[in-house]
Each structure stands twice: as structure tokens, then as C-alpha cells.
Write a protein that holds these residues in place. Structure first.
Motif, mmCIF file in Angstrom:
data_model
loop_
_atom_site.group_PDB
_atom_site.id
_atom_site.type_symbol
_atom_site.label_atom_id
_atom_site.label_comp_id
_atom_site.label_asym_id
_atom_site.label_seq_id
_atom_site.Cartn_x
_atom_site.Cartn_y
_atom_site.Cartn_z
ATOM 1 N N ASN A 93 1.343 -35.175 -79.319
ATOM 2 C CA ASN A 93 2.038 -36.058 -78.457
ATOM 3 C C ASN A 93 1.312 -36.157 -77.208
ATOM 4 N N THR A 94 0.991 -37.737 -76.863
ATOM 5 C CA THR A 94 0.123 -38.131 -75.770
ATOM 6 C C THR A 94 1.136 -38.681 -74.685
ATOM 7 N N GLU A 95 0.817 -39.285 -73.690
ATOM 8 C CA GLU A 95 1.613 -39.818 -72.566
ATOM 9 C C GLU A 95 1.909 -41.125 -73.075
ATOM 10 N N LYS A 96 1.178 -41.705 -74.222
ATOM 11 C CA LYS A 96 1.320 -43.021 -74.658
ATOM 12 C C LYS A 96 2.228 -42.806 -76.074
ATOM 13 N N GLY A 115 -10.769 -47.498 -72.115
ATOM 14 C CA GLY A 115 -9.560 -48.596 -72.126
ATOM 15 C C GLY A 115 -8.134 -47.802 -72.931
ATOM 16 N N ALA A 116 -8.635 -46.668 -73.711
ATOM 17 C CA ALA A 116 -7.712 -46.039 -74.707
ATOM 18 C C ALA A 116 -8.052 -44.462 -74.601
ATOM 19 N N THR A 117 -8.336 -44.025 -73.439
ATOM 20 C CA THR A 117 -8.968 -42.789 -73.182
ATOM 21 C C THR A 117 -7.869 -41.687 -74.060
ATOM 22 N N ILE A 118 -6.500 -41.862 -73.486
ATOM 23 C CA ILE A 118 -5.489 -41.024 -73.723
ATOM 24 C C ILE A 118 -5.345 -40.886 -75.297
ATOM 25 N N THR A 119 -5.249 -42.083 -76.088
ATOM 26 C CA THR A 119 -5.299 -41.957 -77.229
ATOM 27 C C THR A 119 -6.462 -41.603 -78.090
ATOM 28 N N SER A 120 -7.667 -41.812 -77.620
ATOM 29 C CA SER A 120 -8.870 -41.157 -78.100
ATOM 30 C C SER A 120 -8.880 -39.774 -78.038
ATOM 31 N N PRO A 161 0.079 -44.741 -80.762
ATOM 32 C CA PRO A 161 0.976 -45.421 -79.951
ATOM 33 C C PRO A 161 1.036 -46.912 -80.168
ATOM 34 N N ASN A 162 2.156 -47.442 -79.552
ATOM 35 C CA ASN A 162 2.391 -48.917 -79.788
ATOM 36 C C ASN A 162 1.981 -49.648 -78.556
ATOM 37 N N HIS A 163 0.507 -49.703 -78.448
ATOM 38 C CA HIS A 163 -0.042 -50.202 -77.591
ATOM 39 C C HIS A 163 -1.308 -51.051 -77.692
ATOM 40 N N PRO A 164 -1.432 -52.347 -77.028
ATOM 41 C CA PRO A 164 -2.695 -53.140 -77.433
ATOM 42 C C PRO A 164 -4.022 -52.481 -77.246
ATOM 43 N N GLN A 165 -4.181 -51.472 -76.189
ATOM 44 C CA GLN A 165 -5.536 -50.957 -76.213
ATOM 45 C C GLN A 165 -5.697 -49.821 -77.419
#
Length: 149
Positions: free
Chosen positions: A73-76, A128-133, A99-103
Motif C-alpha cells: 500500500n503506497t500513498e498513490k 516521476g513515479a518514485t512511490i510506485t517504483s 495505482p490509477n495514475h498517468p505516471q
């Protein structure tokens, strides 16, 4: 005064695409190789907090194994990956949750390509997608640990 009109027109022309942009509302998954066996797909798609693994015999005698990483579970939003192994080689990576996010949508194919090249969770963060990475890497490492353990 001669410059005012072109500046105004070009500014409006540049802002129109921004005003018309609508982010997608669908959750998408990205797959880098052949689909996982259907018996393991339904088991791996469950919302489990621990990694799960399943295997099936391959035609060449080596076994293919599909392992789902933990849900991070991330912030995004949640991130979870599913890794397909052929022996010790990573042959496919698929996101079960992202996450449903363009990046994120743009970053996932790059993360998968890097995983297949590195054959480990030691991959670079996508700008641009550090949290997801970070969530992707954590879920991937959990899947790799579950496979070896």
C-alpha cells in the motif's frame, strides 16, 4: 501591441489540451510475456497480504512457477506484481494491482522491462513515479523471496 495578439493566441492554444485532458478511470494491468496458467491466475489474483506461488510442468521438463508478491500500500494506491519463472529465469512480470495514475501507467512497462533485463529486483526508479517504483520493487522482492523460500 504587435506581440500581444500572437502571445495570447499561442497561450490559449497551449492551454486547450490541458483543459480537455481527462485521466482514465480504469485500472489496467501490463504484461510483458505469455499469460500465466489460468489455475494460478485465479489464486494469485486474490487480495492476499502474503506472497503466493504455484507451479505447473512445462513441455521441456522444467517447471514454470507463478508467484504473486505482497500487496504494497503506497500513498498513490496498492501495488502488487505477479512473476512467472521458468526454472530460475524471470520470464514474465504482470501487475495485479497498480495505482490509477498517468505516471504509474507510463512507468510500469519500463519497470517490467528492467526487471526482465536485470533478472532481479535491483532496478532503477522511474522518474516521476518514485512511490510506485518503490512499491513495485518491494512487491517484486517479496515474490522473488517466496520463490526461493
Amino acid at each position: 501591441m504587435k506581440r500581444a495578439l500572437p502571445v495570447l493566441v499561442l497561450s490559449i492554444a497551449g492551454l486547450v489540451p490541458l483543459w480537455r485532458y481527462e485521466p482514465s478511470t480504469e485500472t489496467s494491468t501490463t504484461q510483458a510475456a505469455a499469460p500465466a496458467p489460468s489455475a494460478s491466475s485465479s489464486a494469485a489474483a486474490s487480495d492476499s497480504a502474503s506472497p503466493s506461488a504455484s507451479s505447473s510442468p512445462g513441455s521441456s521438463g522444467a517447471s514454470k512457477q507463478v508467484v504473486a508478491g505482497t500487496t504494497v500500500n503506497t500513498e498513490k494506491g496498492p501495488v502488487q506484481v505477479e512473476v512467472t519463472f521458468d526454472g530460475d529465469e524471470i520470464t514474465a512480470v504482470r501487475t495485479l494491482q497498480q495505482p490509477n495514475h498517468p505516471q504509474t501507467t507510463a512507468a510500469v512497462p519500463q519497470l517490467i522491462a528492467e526487471t526482465l533485463e536485470a533478472q532481479s529486483a535491483d532496478i532503477d526508479t522511474v522518474s516521476g513515479a518514485t512511490i510506485t517504483s518503490d512499491g513495485y520493487r518491494e512487491s517484486l522482492q517479496a515474490a522473488l523471496d517466496a520463490k526461493s523460500g
